[in-house]
Design a protein around this motif. Structure first.
Motif, PDB file in Angstrom:
ATOM      1  N   LYS A 111      20.801  -9.217  -1.476  1.00  0.00           N
ATOM      2  CA  LYS A 111      21.582  -8.087  -1.989  1.00  0.00           C
ATOM      3  C   LYS A 111      22.199  -8.423  -3.348  1.00  0.00           C
ATOM      4  CE  LYS A 111      22.710  -6.260   2.600  1.00  0.00           C
ATOM      5  NZ  LYS A 111      23.758  -6.081   3.629  1.00  0.00           N
ATOM      6  N   LEU A 112      22.686  -9.637  -3.503  1.00  0.00           N
ATOM      7  CA  LEU A 112      23.281 -10.043  -4.769  1.00  0.00           C
ATOM      8  C   LEU A 112      22.222 -10.091  -5.870  1.00  0.00           C
ATOM      9  CD1 LEU A 112      25.748 -11.053  -6.329  1.00  0.00           C
ATOM     10  CD2 LEU A 112      25.193 -13.377  -5.576  1.00  0.00           C
ATOM     11  N   LEU A 113      21.062 -10.633  -5.553  1.00  0.00           N
ATOM     12  CA  LEU A 113      19.972 -10.695  -6.523  1.00  0.00           C
ATOM     13  C   LEU A 113      19.539  -9.288  -6.939  1.00  0.00           C
ATOM     14  CD1 LEU A 113      18.074 -12.807  -7.915  1.00  0.00           C
ATOM     15  CD2 LEU A 113      16.439 -12.325  -6.083  1.00  0.00           C
ATOM     16  N   HIS A 114      19.415  -8.405  -5.955  1.00  0.00           N
ATOM     17  CA  HIS A 114      19.039  -7.021  -6.236  1.00  0.00           C
ATOM     18  C   HIS A 114      20.074  -6.346  -7.130  1.00  0.00           C
ATOM     19  CE1 HIS A 114      18.779  -2.664  -5.330  1.00  0.00           C
ATOM     20  NE2 HIS A 114      17.473  -2.893  -5.287  1.00  0.00           N
ATOM     21  N   GLN A 115      21.329  -6.564  -6.849  1.00  0.00           N
ATOM     22  CA  GLN A 115      22.408  -5.962  -7.635  1.00  0.00           C
ATOM     23  C   GLN A 115      22.362  -6.431  -9.091  1.00  0.00           C
ATOM     24  OE1 GLN A 115      26.299  -6.787  -6.048  1.00  0.00           O
ATOM     25  NE2 GLN A 115      27.384  -5.718  -7.679  1.00  0.00           N
ATOM     26  N   LYS A 116      22.028  -7.693  -9.288  1.00  0.00           N
ATOM     27  CA  LYS A 116      21.991  -8.251 -10.638  1.00  0.00           C
ATOM     28  C   LYS A 116      20.759  -7.808 -11.425  1.00  0.00           C
ATOM     29  CE  LYS A 116      24.607 -12.542  -9.820  1.00  0.00           C
ATOM     30  NZ  LYS A 116      24.512 -14.030  -9.817  1.00  0.00           N
ATOM     31  N   TRP A 117      19.623  -7.722 -10.762  1.00  0.00           N
ATOM     32  CA  TRP A 117      18.358  -7.566 -11.482  1.00  0.00           C
ATOM     33  C   TRP A 117      17.808  -6.145 -11.507  1.00  0.00           C
ATOM     34  CZ3 TRP A 117      14.845 -12.420 -10.469  1.00  0.00           C
ATOM     35  CH2 TRP A 117      15.486 -13.545 -11.011  1.00  0.00           C
ATOM     36  N   VAL A 118      18.111  -5.332 -10.488  1.00  0.00           N
ATOM     37  CA  VAL A 118      17.592  -3.956 -10.488  1.00  0.00           C
ATOM     38  C   VAL A 118      18.571  -3.085 -11.268  1.00  0.00           C
ATOM     39  CG1 VAL A 118      16.804  -2.011  -9.095  1.00  0.00           C
ATOM     40  CG2 VAL A 118      16.400  -4.352  -8.319  1.00  0.00           C
ATOM     41  N   GLN A 119      18.401  -3.126 -12.584  1.00  0.00           N
ATOM     42  CA  GLN A 119      19.226  -2.391 -13.535  1.00  0.00           C
ATOM     43  C   GLN A 119      18.303  -1.644 -14.497  1.00  0.00           C
ATOM     44  OE1 GLN A 119      22.461  -2.183 -13.314  1.00  0.00           O
ATOM     45  NE2 GLN A 119      22.738  -3.733 -11.715  1.00  0.00           N
ATOM     46  N   PRO A 120      18.769  -0.543 -15.078  1.00  0.00           N
ATOM     47  CA  PRO A 120      17.879   0.263 -15.929  1.00  0.00           C
ATOM     48  C   PRO A 120      17.318  -0.493 -17.125  1.00  0.00           C
ATOM     49  CG  PRO A 120      20.169   0.968 -16.153  1.00  0.00           C
ATOM     50  CD  PRO A 120      20.108   0.045 -14.977  1.00  0.00           C
ATOM     51  N   GLU A 121      18.080  -1.447 -17.660  1.00  0.00           N
ATOM     52  CA  GLU A 121      17.575  -2.225 -18.793  1.00  0.00           C
ATOM     53  C   GLU A 121      16.443  -3.163 -18.392  1.00  0.00           C
ATOM     54  OE1 GLU A 121      22.108  -1.803 -19.270  1.00  0.00           O
ATOM     55  OE2 GLU A 121      20.674  -2.185 -17.674  1.00  0.00           O
ATOM     56  N   ASN A 122      16.303  -3.357 -17.094  1.00  0.00           N
ATOM     57  CA  ASN A 122      15.297  -4.289 -16.578  1.00  0.00           C
ATOM     58  C   ASN A 122      14.257  -3.553 -15.732  1.00  0.00           C
ATOM     59  OD1 ASN A 122      14.298  -6.972 -16.258  1.00  0.00           O
ATOM     60  ND2 ASN A 122      15.197  -7.090 -14.217  1.00  0.00           N
ATOM     61  N   LEU A 123      14.034  -2.282 -16.030  1.00  0.00           N
ATOM     62  CA  LEU A 123      13.158  -1.458 -15.217  1.00  0.00           C
ATOM     63  C   LEU A 123      12.139  -0.733 -16.087  1.00  0.00           C
ATOM     64  CD1 LEU A 123      12.643  -0.136 -12.349  1.00  0.00           C
ATOM     65  CD2 LEU A 123      14.115   1.722 -13.152  1.00  0.00           C
ATOM     66  N   ALA A 124      10.911  -0.699 -15.655  1.00  0.00           N
ATOM     67  CA  ALA A 124       9.862   0.089 -16.305  1.00  0.00           C
ATOM     68  C   ALA A 124       9.124   0.871 -15.231  1.00  0.00           C
ATOM     69  CB  ALA A 124       8.894  -0.811 -17.072  1.00  0.00           C
TER      70      ALA A 124
END
Length: 359
Positions: free
Chosen positions: A121-134
């Motif tokens: 959950k912590l990893l998801h919170q940190k990495w699944v962000q709009p700046e890191n999404l295509a």
């Protein structure tokens, strides 16, 4: 990501995908992870909603984590019987040192046993962000519709929270490095010889793909030299492993222990040949035609193309970069190949690994 969300459990996700005749998959590697869904055009809204829910709202249920943990531990146990994986465990630390590329993508039994739902959950919170999404769409859909669907399902994400992981640069190889391992009750051996290569975004990426194509396959130079002429190889080839932070050119052969020394000598002969001699025009065109043809076929695969487009956008290359690969391959010359051999196949900077039968 596909084992339960805030409003769907794993079974519900599977049932909805199956009901649509769709395929929902997750993927991960050394540089990225994601969700991919394919199905029929009339179900597009439902497809993107199901994929977005899996990506944005995973629940990481503890019971599913334990099932997955058991599956991964089983895969790790099976890998311990795979000679190529065992060789990789020796080679990658030699090649990449302390960089994460030195590790195996599945991790180790020790690390897998430690992962908790809270960690995920912590990893998801940190990495699944709009700046890191295509997000990429391939098929019967307009650009306007794709944009509207993306806004509808991902538009609520808030900007400004993503921080890329801080990873030290890959240290330069100071000179030759080598390592060996043994395993009981095996008859064959694996030898790998690796050189530092180019990263995914390098202008040399396609040149190194061409080099690997020249040396690999049934008509490749390594197969002709080590298998057909000398009868040394069960399997032999070269791989261009380009990643975001760097890469490697990997020569490999599966042989028997008594043939290791002769196999290594044969590899070095082909390395020096590439450095010293221009590739004949006919041979060069044959390999280029094969790679260009393979690229044309891959562009017809909608699922594969969608993933390539998303990753190219994520890595700041731009989606158009995917469609210009054919042109980049066609422009390559014998001089380009020889220059790349001189640059990357350095005779004093390499890593060598061997896994062989225990005595």
């Amino acid at each position: 990501l596909d084992r339960g969300s805030a409003k769907r459990n794993k079974l519900k996700i599977a049932e909805e995908a199956e009901g649509l005749g769709a395929s929902l998959k997750t993927f991960s590697g050394r540089n990225s992870f994601g969700v991919q869904i394919s199905g029929l055009q009339p179900d597009l809204n439902k497809l993107i909603e199901l994929a977005a829910d899996s990506m944005l709202n995973p629940a990481f249920p503890k019971d599913e984590l334990e099932k997955l943990r058991g599956e991964v531990l089983q895969q790790l146990a099976e890998q311990d019987e795979n000679l190529f994986v065992l060789n990789s465990k020796i080679l990658r630390p030699l090649l990449y040192g302390e960089h994460p590329y030195a590790r195996q993508t599945l991790g180790t039994a020790e690390t897998v046993k430690k992962v908790s739902s809270e960690d995920l959950k912590l990893l998801h919170q940190k990495w699944v962000q709009p700046e890191n999404l295509a997000v990429a769409f391939v098929g019967e859909i307009s650009a306007l519709n794709a944009l509207e669907l993306s806004k509808q399902h991902f538009g609520a994400m808030k900007h400004g929270k993503f921080e890329a992981p801080k990873v030290a640069l890959i240290a330069e190889l100071p000179g030759p490095k080598s390592g060996e391992g043994e395993k009981a009750e095996i008859t064959g051996a694996i030898l790998t010889l690796a050189f530092r290569g180019a990263n995914l975004k390098s202008a040399d990426h396609e040149t190194l793909d061409l080099m690997a194509g020249l040396l690999s396959g049934l008509g490749g130079r390594l197969n002709a030299a080590l298998r057909e002429k000398l009868g040394l190889a069960y399997a032999v080839g070269v791989q261009n492993d380009s990643q975001l932070d760097g890469g490697s050119i990997l020569f490999y052969i599966q042989t028997d222990a008594p043939s290791l020394e002769k196999s290594l000598a044969g590899m070095w002969e082909e390395v020096k040949r590439l450095r010293d001699e221009p590739v004949p025009p006919k041979e060069l065109e044959s390999v280029k035609n094969y790679l260009v043809g393979t690229e044309a076929i891959e562009l017809q695969n909608q699922s594969g193309l969608a993933q390539r487009l998303a990753l190219s956008q994520l890595y700041d290359e731009g989606a158009a970069h995917v469609f210009t690969r054919k042109a980049r391959l066609e422009k390559l010359t014998a001089d380009d190949l020889k220059a790349a051999a001189m640059k990357y196949l350095q005779l004093e900077k390499y890593a060598k690994a061997i896994i062989k039968p225990a005595k």
